[in-house]
Design an enzyme around this catalytic site. Structure first.
Site, mmCIF file in Angstrom:
data_model
loop_
_atom_site.group_PDB
_atom_site.id
_atom_site.type_symbol
_atom_site.label_atom_id
_atom_site.label_comp_id
_atom_site.label_asym_id
_atom_site.label_seq_id
_atom_site.Cartn_x
_atom_site.Cartn_y
_atom_site.Cartn_z
ATOM 1 N N TYR A 84 -1.918 0.383 9.956
ATOM 2 C CA TYR A 84 -2.280 -0.561 8.783
ATOM 3 C C TYR A 84 -0.901 -0.323 7.839
ATOM 4 C CZ TYR A 84 -3.817 -1.195 4.017
ATOM 5 O OH TYR A 84 -3.722 -1.575 2.820
ATOM 6 N N THR A 88 0.814 -1.368 0.101
ATOM 7 C CA THR A 88 0.000 0.102 -0.058
ATOM 8 C C THR A 88 0.842 1.197 0.042
ATOM 9 O OG1 THR A 88 -1.432 1.190 1.440
ATOM 10 C CG2 THR A 88 -0.180 -0.297 2.530
#
Ligand code: UD1
Length: 332
Positions: A142, A118
């Site tokens: 995250y 990501t």
């Protein structure tokens, strides 16, 4: 004969990749605990094994039974604000899950590994596109949970025969243009999805989180990539690995960004004059950087990948179309 394990193959991005793989007659096994995915999103006759990547026994069994030589790893929690509130959920499922999966891959002599990473690994990136060699500095659990997974793969690389491609996704949006699958996530948080839900009447209001960022219109800027183009990048990554490509890390985006206001204007335009969007400004959301846009030279040099849907209107239209389908299917 190659057998591919797709973890998280019942989820949003995984299901679009499974559709492309089975469309090319690849032999696909999906591992998914269906915590956020849906069985009916798995197209093309792929086999579903219900389970979690932290279950080593299950992994060993399915690797042996299905003679897996390639793994595409999507299974993860992905909601930035939730990761700020419950970091251990993210380190557990994402980082520990990847660790267990890699142990099983090493034991089973898996040859190719494609990993969903990501842009959240970049954190508060300086303005201007992020290149892969920029320092990483995630600002939420995250992003860190994914960065730790990247690092495990990179440390494993010299001591293991398995080669990998890490794809750092920017903002994935849109749905299958054939209308067969889409983003079905309950309690969605992603801007385009939430805006499409608003258009079809599932939400009364659409909120803009933060209007005081250091960006031209004060709202956050992201590089929105259509999910079918992202899925196609995975097929290209697989081809690259099968042709002997070395382990590598690639940004996956279009290389240009749109602000929250620009996204909302486009959704309004696509929805048409009969829809009157009700938009309200709110303070910033925890963990949101001002701008994230990909530098994309490396992916274009490395992979044979040509995006087909680099158009915010197509992203908005396929999202709204899918939301209408979901309304018919689920009734809300
Ligand atoms: C998404 C991904 C994340 C990835 C990141 C890469 C998910 C759930 N999140 O996060 O995994 O690392 O892209 O850039 O897949 N916004 C609003 N109103 C809303 C929703 C969002 O104003 O109702 C704003 C946000 O503040 C942000 C932008 O829209 O500026 C995009 O947010 P969102 O769609 O939630 O994605 P990211 O948080 O960027």
């Amino acid at each position: 004969m190659s057998n591919i394990l797709v973890t998280g193959g019942a989820g949003y991005i995984g299901s679009h990749v499974v559709k492309l793989l089975t469309g090319q007659n690849e032999s696909v096994v999906v591992l998914d605990d269906l915590s956020t995915g849906f069985e009916d999103a798995i197209l093309g006759g792929a086999t579903l094994v219900k389970g979690n990547t932290r279950d080593r026994e299950l992994l060993d069994k399915l690797m042996a039974e299905h003679k897996i030589d390639t793994v595409m790893h999507f299974a993860a929690h992905t909601i930035v604000p939730e990761s700020v509130e419950d970091p251990l959920k993210y380190y557990g499922n994402n980082t520990v899950g990847t660790h267990t999966l890699l142990q099983a891959c090493q034991a089973a002599n898996v040859k190719n590994f494609v990993f969903s990473s990501t842009a959240a690994t970049y954190g508060d990136a300086p303005t201007g596109p992020c290149s892969e060699d920029m320092p990483t500095a995630p600002i939420n659990a995250y992003g860190m949970s994914k960065l730790m997974s990247e690092r495990m793969l990179q440390d494993l690389d010299p001591v293991c025969e398995m080669n990998h491609v890490i794809l750092r996704y920017f903002n994935v949006a849109g749905s299958d243009p054939d209308g067969e699958i889409g983003q079905s996530t309950e309690k969605a948080t992603l801007l385009v999805k939430v805006a499409a839900e608003h258009v079809v009447g599932k939400r009364e209001k659409l909120y803009i989180f933060g209007t005081d960022f250091d960006t031209p219109d004060g709202t956050g800027i992201r590089d929105y990539i259509h999910v079918s183009d992202l899925a196609a990048a995975h097929i290209s990554a697989l081809k690259y690995l099968r042709e002997g490509g070395k382990s590598t890390l690639l940004n996956c985006g279009y290389g240009h960004g749109f602000s929250v206001r620009e996204v909302i204007e486009t959704v309004q335009k696509v929805a048409g004059p009969t829809v009157n969007m009700n938009v309200e400004e709110q303070p910033r959301r925890a963990g949101d950087p001002p701008s994230l846009v990909a530098k994309v030279d490396k992916i274009h040099k490395t992979l044979d990948w040509k995006p087909q849907y680099d158009d915010l209107e197509i992203i908005a239209r396929t999202s709204i179309d899918w939301e209408r389908k979901l309304l018919e299917k689920r009734g809300g």
